[in-house]
Design a protein around this motif. Structure first.
Motif, PDB file in Angstrom:
ATOM      1  N   HIS A  22       0.838  -1.208   0.000  1.00 52.80           N
ATOM      2  CA  HIS A  22       0.000   0.000   0.000  1.00 52.80           C
ATOM      3  C   HIS A  22       0.872   1.256   0.000  1.00 52.80           C
ATOM      4  CE1 HIS A  22      -3.601   2.366   0.639  1.00 52.80           C
ATOM      5  NE2 HIS A  22      -3.098   2.886   1.751  1.00 52.80           N
ATOM      6  N   LEU A  23       1.906   1.269   0.832  1.00 55.73           N
ATOM      7  CA  LEU A  23       2.799   2.424   0.891  1.00 55.73           C
ATOM      8  C   LEU A  23       3.497   2.663  -0.448  1.00 55.73           C
ATOM      9  CD1 LEU A  23       4.358   1.879   4.418  1.00 55.73           C
ATOM     10  CD2 LEU A  23       2.886   3.783   3.732  1.00 55.73           C
ATOM     11  N   ASN A  24       3.869   1.600  -1.120  1.00 58.50           N
ATOM     12  CA  ASN A  24       4.560   1.739  -2.401  1.00 58.50           C
ATOM     13  C   ASN A  24       3.645   2.239  -3.519  1.00 58.50           C
ATOM     14  OD1 ASN A  24       7.440   1.147  -2.160  1.00 58.50           O
ATOM     15  ND2 ASN A  24       6.730  -0.787  -1.317  1.00 58.50           N
ATOM     16  N   LYS A  25       2.346   2.296  -3.284  1.00 57.98           N
ATOM     17  CA  LYS A  25       1.399   2.860  -4.249  1.00 57.98           C
ATOM     18  C   LYS A  25       1.220   4.365  -4.076  1.00 57.98           C
ATOM     19  CE  LYS A  25      -1.266  -1.385  -4.673  1.00 57.98           C
ATOM     20  NZ  LYS A  25      -2.555  -2.040  -4.362  1.00 57.98           N
ATOM     21  N   SER A  26       1.702   4.908  -2.974  1.00 56.30           N
ATOM     22  CA  SER A  26       1.536   6.334  -2.702  1.00 56.30           C
ATOM     23  C   SER A  26       2.397   7.165  -3.654  1.00 56.30           C
ATOM     24  CB  SER A  26       1.943   6.653  -1.261  1.00 56.30           C
ATOM     25  OG  SER A  26       2.008   8.051  -1.080  1.00 56.30           O
ATOM     26  N   LYS A  28       3.557   9.945  -3.005  1.00 51.02           N
ATOM     27  CA  LYS A  28       4.521  10.691  -2.194  1.00 51.02           C
ATOM     28  C   LYS A  28       5.724   9.848  -1.771  1.00 51.02           C
ATOM     29  CE  LYS A  28       1.276  13.994  -0.283  1.00 51.02           C
ATOM     30  NZ  LYS A  28       0.842  14.684   0.926  1.00 51.02           N
ATOM     31  N   TYR A  45      11.086   9.075   0.660  1.00 50.96           N
ATOM     32  CA  TYR A  45      10.018   9.972   0.220  1.00 50.96           C
ATOM     33  C   TYR A  45      10.379  10.727  -1.052  1.00 50.96           C
ATOM     34  CZ  TYR A  45       7.530   9.609   4.689  1.00 50.96           C
ATOM     35  OH  TYR A  45       6.829   9.163   5.773  1.00 50.96           O
ATOM     36  N   MET A  49       5.875  13.218   4.256  1.00 52.47           N
ATOM     37  CA  MET A  49       4.557  13.170   4.877  1.00 52.47           C
ATOM     38  C   MET A  49       4.735  13.394   6.374  1.00 52.47           C
ATOM     39  SD  MET A  49       3.152   9.695   3.001  1.00 52.47           S
ATOM     40  CE  MET A  49       1.430   9.744   3.441  1.00 52.47           C
ATOM     41  N   GLU A  53      -0.299  11.994   8.822  1.00 57.87           N
ATOM     42  CA  GLU A  53      -0.719  11.655   7.458  1.00 57.87           C
ATOM     43  C   GLU A  53      -0.298  10.231   7.107  1.00 57.87           C
ATOM     44  OE1 GLU A  53      -0.178  13.298   2.867  1.00 57.87           O
ATOM     45  OE2 GLU A  53       1.033  14.177   4.464  1.00 57.87           O
ATOM     46  N   LEU A  54       0.918   9.866   7.475  1.00 57.03           N
ATOM     47  CA  LEU A  54       1.403   8.512   7.223  1.00 57.03           C
ATOM     48  C   LEU A  54       0.584   7.490   7.995  1.00 57.03           C
ATOM     49  CD1 LEU A  54       3.460   6.573   5.947  1.00 57.03           C
ATOM     50  CD2 LEU A  54       4.968   7.056   7.891  1.00 57.03           C
ATOM     51  N   TYR A  57      -2.687   7.011   6.309  1.00 56.17           N
ATOM     52  CA  TYR A  57      -2.528   6.266   5.059  1.00 56.17           C
ATOM     53  C   TYR A  57      -2.379   4.772   5.354  1.00 56.17           C
ATOM     54  CZ  TYR A  57      -1.162   5.265   0.277  1.00 56.17           C
ATOM     55  OH  TYR A  57      -1.121   4.763  -1.006  1.00 56.17           O
ATOM     56  N   GLN A  60      -5.589   2.812   6.271  1.00 60.98           N
ATOM     57  CA  GLN A  60      -6.475   2.378   5.194  1.00 60.98           C
ATOM     58  C   GLN A  60      -6.395   0.870   4.969  1.00 60.98           C
ATOM     59  OE1 GLN A  60      -5.500   4.765   1.770  1.00 60.98           O
ATOM     60  NE2 GLN A  60      -6.140   6.662   2.754  1.00 60.98           N
TER      61      GLN A  60
END
Length: 92
Positions: A22-26, A28, A45, A49, A53-54, A57, A60
């Protein structure tokens, strides 16, 4: 810019993999790597973030995860409680 976080609240390696993916889809984040065994999260980054905010994210895909830049977590530095994250998600 690279940041290293302590991450807790992940029950299994599969949960960690979901958070990492999921993080690698951001947009940012250039690259994220999660070390489940050592409870470390490494993020390179594109656009920094804020921790809140992190945390939102990450929530989710895993609402139990707690992150901190410090190596030790205590109640004074926990980013958001599960109850507050659920409330913020409903608001957004």
């Amino acid at each position: 810019m690279r940041e290293i976080y302590k991450i807790e609240g992940l029950d299994c390696a599969n949960c960690a993999k979901k958070v990492e993916e999921h993080l690698n889809k951001s947009p940012k984040i250039e690259y994220a790597s999660l070390d489940f065994v050592n409870s470390k999260l490494f993020i390179d980054y594109i656009t920094p973030m804020e921790e809140v905010e992190l945390a939102m994210y990450i929530a989710q895909v895993n609402r139990d995860a707690i992150i901190s830049k410090n190596q030790e977590l205590d109640t004074s530095i926990k980013i958001l409680s599960k109850k507050n994250i659920n409330l913020l998600i409903r608001i957004i």
